[in-house]
Design a protein around this motif. Sequence first.
Motif, short mmCIF file in Angstrom:
data_model
loop_
_atom_site.label_atom_id
_atom_site.label_comp_id
_atom_site.label_asym_id
_atom_site.label_seq_id
_atom_site.Cartn_x
_atom_site.Cartn_y
_atom_site.Cartn_z
N VAL A 1 17.91 34.11 48.35
CA VAL A 1 16.74 35.00 48.44
C VAL A 1 15.76 34.41 49.44
O VAL A 1 15.37 33.23 49.34
CB VAL A 1 16.07 35.16 47.06
CG1 VAL A 1 14.86 36.08 47.16
CG2 VAL A 1 17.07 35.68 46.04
N ASP A 2 15.35 35.22 50.42
CA ASP A 2 14.37 34.78 51.42
C ASP A 2 13.00 34.61 50.78
O ASP A 2 12.70 35.24 49.74
CB ASP A 2 14.26 35.81 52.55
CG ASP A 2 15.55 35.94 53.35
OD1 ASP A 2 16.36 35.00 53.32
OD2 ASP A 2 15.72 37.00 53.99
N PRO A 3 12.13 33.81 51.39
CA PRO A 3 10.75 33.72 50.89
C PRO A 3 10.05 35.08 50.95
O PRO A 3 10.35 35.90 51.82
CB PRO A 3 10.09 32.73 51.86
CG PRO A 3 11.23 31.91 52.39
CD PRO A 3 12.39 32.87 52.49
N ASN A 4 9.16 35.30 50.01
CA ASN A 4 8.42 36.56 49.95
C ASN A 4 7.06 36.36 50.62
O ASN A 4 6.20 35.64 50.10
CB ASN A 4 8.22 36.99 48.50
CG ASN A 4 7.56 38.35 48.38
OD1 ASN A 4 7.29 39.01 49.39
ND2 ASN A 4 7.29 38.77 47.15
N GLY B 1 11.49 31.57 47.57
CA GLY B 1 12.90 31.89 47.73
C GLY B 1 13.77 31.03 46.83
O GLY B 1 13.27 30.16 46.11
N GLY B 2 15.04 31.27 46.82
CA GLY B 2 15.94 30.51 45.98
C GLY B 2 17.37 31.03 46.08
O GLY B 2 17.68 31.87 46.93
N PRO C 1 17.69 43.78 52.31
CA PRO C 1 17.92 42.82 53.39
C PRO C 1 17.45 41.40 53.09
O PRO C 1 17.92 40.45 53.74
CB PRO C 1 17.15 43.43 54.57
CG PRO C 1 16.11 44.29 53.93
CD PRO C 1 16.73 44.84 52.69
N TRP C 2 16.56 41.21 52.15
CA TRP C 2 16.02 39.87 51.87
C TRP C 2 16.85 39.07 50.85
O TRP C 2 16.52 37.92 50.52
CB TRP C 2 14.55 39.95 51.44
CG TRP C 2 14.25 40.95 50.35
CD1 TRP C 2 13.95 42.26 50.52
CD2 TRP C 2 14.24 40.69 48.94
NE1 TRP C 2 13.73 42.87 49.30
CE2 TRP C 2 13.90 41.92 48.32
CE3 TRP C 2 14.45 39.57 48.15
CZ2 TRP C 2 13.78 42.05 46.93
CZ3 TRP C 2 14.32 39.69 46.78
CH2 TRP C 2 13.99 40.91 46.18
N ILE C 3 17.94 39.68 50.36
CA ILE C 3 18.90 38.98 49.51
C ILE C 3 20.25 38.97 50.22
O ILE C 3 20.73 40.01 50.66
CB ILE C 3 19.05 39.64 48.14
CG1 ILE C 3 17.74 39.69 47.38
CG2 ILE C 3 20.11 38.91 47.30
CD1 ILE C 3 17.81 40.45 46.06
#
Length: 199
Positions: free
Chosen positions: A166-169, A126-127, A148-150
């Motif tokens: 950004v959420d972890p993948n 993420g970042g 949804p993950w950003i």
Amino acid sequence: MSFRVALAALFFGIGLQAQTCTSVTLNNTGAFANAASSNGTFTITGTPANCVKSASSNVPWISISFGGGTANPSTIGYSVQANTSPAQRVGTITVNGGLATFSVTQSGISCAYNISPSSATITADGGSGTPNVTTTSECSWTAASTVPWITASGGATGNGTFSYAVDPNPAKETRSGTITVGTATMTINQQAACSFTLS
């Protein structure tokens, strides 16, 4: 009045004076203008025929450039200043003190947006980032994520910045999402999570 004086008045208009209009008719009651500066005309037909026609603008961005007088019909020319706002505006021209009204509807500018950078690559952990947005000073904007993950937040009128996280993948595949600002798009590419095989 002698016969000769009366005859002269008949042929040369001696002693005849312009009259006040009791009613007026316009060839149309309004016009549309684009955001750029422009010119237009309309005509006034008055009763009685030799009455004085006149027009005055009710807004500072419309001015009367020529026309009026006793001609029947009389052509009125007007000038419209450029609209620097994205909002549509409407102004009016008063004819003969209110016997009629001519309206001008002017469209607003089209807002164009640019995001810099237009893309970013994020690790699987993420970042985040803070891109710049450039646009016309009158144009408003809000950043929005399409996935949804950003998470995207921020907005302004004119130039500015917004932030994203950004959420972890958790997946073993890369993924892509976008952030929109008006008609502009920023692409976020995220790397896949690491996978290990024990032997």
